[in-house]
Scaffold this active site. Structure first.
Site: not given
Length: 126
Positions: A120-122
């Site tokens: 997951v990339e935020v």
């Protein structure tokens, strides 16, 4: 034809309840029940449908697997606050904030994994 936006995508998960808990606690997503007890994660005008790894719902991906996803989510929360929040929630950061290229230009991103191992990339736009 010209595609306008993403409506939803599907994550295959080993534990639907653990996934719902993680995404609601860590990322503030709303858990939605629909259809015949199916679960989804809603945020803004988008959602992520969850498929248990034991399901045989069709249609589905040709090779559905748990932990094989890699996606980017945008937030207006400053990335420093995102990092502080992740640490407070005991989420291990895999890649510290760094400059990447988003769909509309440069972004600052932090990477971590969900309970199934999805990356997951935020990110924030600069």
């Amino acid at each position: 034809m010209k595609i306008e936006r993403i409506d939803h995508f599907v994550i295959r998960t080993a534990d639907v309840e653990a996934t719902c808990e993680f995404y609601s606690r860590v990322l503030g997503m709303e858990v939605e029940t629909f259809g015949k007890g199916r679960k989804a994660l809603r945020f803004g005008p988008h959602k992520i449908n969850l498929h248990p790894d034991t399901s045989d719902w069709k249609p589905r991906a040709a090779d559905p697997r748990v932990g094989g996803e890699d996606f980017c989510l945008l937030t207006k929360t400053p990335i420093e606050e995102v990092v502080e929040h992740l640490k407070a929630e005991d989420v291990e950061i895999e890649v510290e904030p760094s400059t990447r290229t988003g769909a509309l230009g440069p972004i600052t991103s932090v990477y971590f994994r969900d309970p199934d191992g999805n990356l997951v990339e935020v990110s924030n736009y600069e």
